[in-house]
Motif scaffolding. Structure first.
Motif, short mmCIF file in Angstrom:
data_model
loop_
_atom_site.label_atom_id
_atom_site.label_comp_id
_atom_site.label_asym_id
_atom_site.label_seq_id
_atom_site.Cartn_x
_atom_site.Cartn_y
_atom_site.Cartn_z
N VAL A 1 4.07 -2.01 0.52
CA VAL A 1 2.86 -1.24 0.21
C VAL A 1 1.69 -1.68 1.09
O VAL A 1 1.03 -0.85 1.72
CB VAL A 1 2.54 -1.36 -1.30
CG1 VAL A 1 1.15 -0.79 -1.60
CG2 VAL A 1 3.59 -0.60 -2.10
N ARG B 1 10.24 -0.40 2.20
CA ARG B 1 8.87 0.05 1.92
C ARG B 1 8.05 -1.15 1.47
O ARG B 1 8.36 -1.78 0.46
CB ARG B 1 8.85 1.09 0.80
CG ARG B 1 7.42 1.54 0.50
CD ARG B 1 7.26 2.21 -0.84
NE ARG B 1 5.88 2.66 -1.01
CZ ARG B 1 5.34 3.04 -2.17
NH1 ARG B 1 6.08 3.04 -3.26
NH2 ARG B 1 4.10 3.43 -2.23
N MET C 1 -7.61 6.11 -1.84
CA MET C 1 -7.30 4.75 -2.30
C MET C 1 -8.01 3.76 -1.39
O MET C 1 -8.32 4.06 -0.24
CB MET C 1 -5.79 4.51 -2.32
CG MET C 1 -5.10 5.17 -3.51
SD MET C 1 -3.33 4.86 -3.50
CE MET C 1 -2.90 5.37 -5.17
N PHE D 1 -3.32 4.04 0.99
CA PHE D 1 -1.89 3.91 0.71
C PHE D 1 -1.21 5.29 0.81
O PHE D 1 -1.86 6.25 1.21
CB PHE D 1 -1.69 3.27 -0.67
CG PHE D 1 -2.32 1.90 -0.71
CD1 PHE D 1 -1.62 0.78 -0.32
CD2 PHE D 1 -3.66 1.74 -1.07
CE1 PHE D 1 -2.22 -0.47 -0.30
CE2 PHE D 1 -4.26 0.50 -1.05
CZ PHE D 1 -3.54 -0.61 -0.67
N ASP E 1 2.78 1.28 3.71
CA ASP E 1 1.99 2.41 3.19
C ASP E 1 0.61 2.50 3.84
O ASP E 1 0.03 3.57 3.93
CB ASP E 1 1.73 2.21 1.68
CG ASP E 1 2.73 2.93 0.81
OD1 ASP E 1 3.93 2.77 1.07
OD2 ASP E 1 2.29 3.62 -0.14
N ARG F 1 -3.56 4.69 -13.93
CA ARG F 1 -4.69 4.01 -13.26
C ARG F 1 -5.94 4.87 -13.35
O ARG F 1 -5.87 6.09 -13.24
CB ARG F 1 -4.36 3.77 -11.79
CG ARG F 1 -3.25 2.76 -11.57
CD ARG F 1 -2.83 2.67 -10.10
NE ARG F 1 -1.41 2.88 -9.97
CZ ARG F 1 -0.76 3.11 -8.83
NH1 ARG F 1 -1.42 3.16 -7.69
NH2 ARG F 1 0.55 3.31 -8.83
#
Ligand SMILES: Nc1ncnc2c1ncn2[C@@H]1O[C@H](COP(=O)(O)OP(=O)(O)O)[C@@H](O)[C@H]1O
Ligand SMILES: CC(=O)OP(=O)(O)O
Ligand SMILES: [Mg+2]
Length: 377
Positions: free
Chosen positions: A69, A67, A205, A155, A124, A218
C-alpha cells in the motif's frame, strides 16, 4: 515471462490471482480469510500462504507481484525485491501501520516459499508521485512536516493507472496529454483522483488512506481538531481514535451498515438512517467532483470504478444529478444496463462523458511486475 502470481495481503486475508500477463487470462484465483483470527485454522500469514501454495500445486509461475500500500517517497515505481528493499519496506511500516505490515508478511512468506522466483513490490502510492506540490503539502509547520514525513501520498494508484488508460482508450484519446479525467474509485476504501494526460495531479486520500471520501468504515475528511477534542475532553487514547475513525465510522458509523447493496435496499424500503448515510456519502463524492473539475480547469470524463462505482447505478445517478453545468449527465437506460465492459453511460453527444470502467488491479500488478523484472535484467 508470462505467468505472474499476484498477492494482495491484508491484515486478515490473502487475495491472489495467477494470470497470463499477455492475454490477461486468469489461471487460478482465490481468497484465504480469517488469518490470525481467534478460532481460525490459519494462525498467521505464512500458514495462509502455505494454503494458497497447496491450492496452486502444479500451476507454473514465472514471478510474484506483491501489492504494497505505502511506498513513501522511496518507492515511486514497481521495484524488484531483494533483502535491502524488504528492509526499506519494513522501515515504512510506521507510515501505514494498518496496511504495510500484512504486505511485508506476504513478501517474507512468499520469498521463503518461492526463493527461486523474482518478487516485485507494486505500490498504491506510486501513481501519485506526480501530484502537484500545492496538492501534496499540508499547511502545517514545514520543518515538522519534513522531519516527520507528513505530506499527501494518495492510494489506489494501481487502479487509477489502469482505469485512466482504459478510459482514455474508450474515449478514443489514448496518450492525449490534454485529457482531463476525474476518476472515482468507490470500493470499501474509496477515493477520487484528478488525472491529466494519464498523470495524477491530485487525489483525496492523504498521508494515510483515511482522508477524503466517506468509506465503508472510515470517516474520510473531518475537522482535524475532532481527535484532539475527543482526547482532551473525553479521554480517548490514540488506539481508540484509530479504531473509531478507521473501523467504526463512514457508512457503518452513520447507519450500522457498510455494504452499499444493503444500504441502498434499506433506504429504498424507508430506513431513515440508511438514507442519511447515503446523503452524506453522495454529498462528499459531489464535493470532490466539483473540486477536481475546478483544479483541472474542466472535465472531459467522469469515470466510476471499483465495487460501488462499477455496480451501483443508484450512486452513479445521484453523484451526477444536477451536474449539467459541467457537461455531465447520465442516461437512465445506459446507467441501468449491466455489463463487465468499459462503457459510456452519458447520453450520446454530451459535452463530457460519464464512464464505467471495471478496475483490474491484479492485471495491472502483473504487468508492472513483468516490466520491473524485464527492466532489471
Ligand atoms: N451490485 C452492487 N450494487 C451496489 N454495491 C455493490 C454491488 N456489488 C458490490 N457492491 C459494493 O462494493 C463494495 C466493495 O467494493 P470492492 O471494490 O470490492 O471493495 P474492496 O475495497 O474491499 O476491494 C461494497 O460496499 C459492496 O456493497
Ligand atoms: C489503500 C486502501 O484504502 O485500500 P483498500 O481500498 O483496499 O482498503
Ligand atoms: Mg479494493
Amino acid at each position: 515471462m508470462r505467468t505472474v502470481f499476484v498477492l494482495n495481503v491484508g491484515s486478515s486475508s490473502i487475495k491472489y490471482q495467477v494470470l497470463d500477463v499477455g492475454s490477461g487470462e486468469v489461471h487460478a484465483s482465490g481468497l484465504v480469510e480469517r488469518i490470525g483470527v481467534a478460532g481460525s485454522e490459519t494462525p498467521d500469514h505464512a500458514a495462509g500462504l502455505a494454503v494458497v501454495l497447496a491450492e496452486l500445486a502444479g500451476v507454473p509461475i514465472d514471478a510474484v507481484g506483491h501489492r504494497i500500500v505505502h511506498g513513501g517517497t522511496r518507492f515511486v515505481q514497481a521495484t524488484v525485491i531483494d533483502d535491502a528493499v524488504e528492509r526499506e519496506i519494513e522501515a515504512l511500516a510506521d507510515l501505514a501501520p494498518l496496511h504495510n505490515p500484512p504486505g511485508l508478511a506476504g513478501i517474507r512468506a512468499a520469498r521463503a516459499a518461492l526463493p527461486e522466483l523474482p518478487h516485485v513490490a507494486v505500490f498504491d502510492t506510486a501513481f501519485h508521485a506526480t501530484i502537484t506540490p500545492a496538492a501534496r503539502d499540508y499547511a502545517i509547520d514545514a520543518e515538522v512536516a519534513a522531519r516527520t514525513r507528513i505530506r499527501r501520498f494518495g492510494f489506489h494508484g494501481t487502479s487509477y493507472r489502469y482505469v485512466s488508460r482504459v478510459a482514455a482508450g474508450t474515449l478514443g484519446r489514448a496518450g492525449d496529454p490534454e485529457l482531463k479525467l476525474v476518476v472515482l474509485h468507490l470500493g470499501n476504501g474509496a477515493s477520487a483522483c484528478a488525472v491529466q494526460g494519464g498523470r495524477s495531479v491530485d487525489t483525496s486520500m492523504g498521508m494515510t488512506p483515511l482522508e477524503g471520501l466517506v468509506m465503508g468504515t472510515r470517516s474520510g475528511d473531518i475537522d482535524p481538531a475532532i481527535p484532539l477534542y475527543l482526547a482532551r475532553e473525553h479521554g480517548y487514547t490514540t488506539a481508540q481514535l484509530d479504531e473509531l475513525l478507521n473501523k467504526r465510522s463512514g457508512l457503518l458509523g452513520l447507519s450500522g451498515r457498510s455494504d452499499m447493496r444493503e444500504l441502498v435496499a434499506a433506504a429504498e424500503s424507508g430506513d431513515q438512517l440508511a438514507a442519511h448515510a447515503l446523503d452524506v456519502y453522495v454529498h462528499r463524492v459531489r464535493h470532490y467532483i466539483g473540486a477536481y473539475a475546478a483544479e483541472l480547469g474542466g472535465i472531459d470524463a467522469l469515470v466510476f470504478t471499483a465495487g460501488v462505482g462499477e455496480n451501483s447505478s443508484y450512486i452513479r445517478r445521484r453523484a451526477v444529478a444536477g451536474l449539467g453545468f459541467l457537461g455531465l449527465a447520465v442516461d437512465p437506460a445506459l446507467n441501468e444496463a449491466r455489463s463487465g465492459d468499459p462503457r459510456a453511460i452519458s447520453p450520446t453527444g454530451s459535452p463530457a462523458a460519464v464512464l464505467v470502467v471495471p478496475t483490474a488491479e491484479e492485471l495491472e500488478i502483473a504487468r508492472e511486475t513483468r516490466a520491473a523484472v524485464d527492466a532489471a535484467v
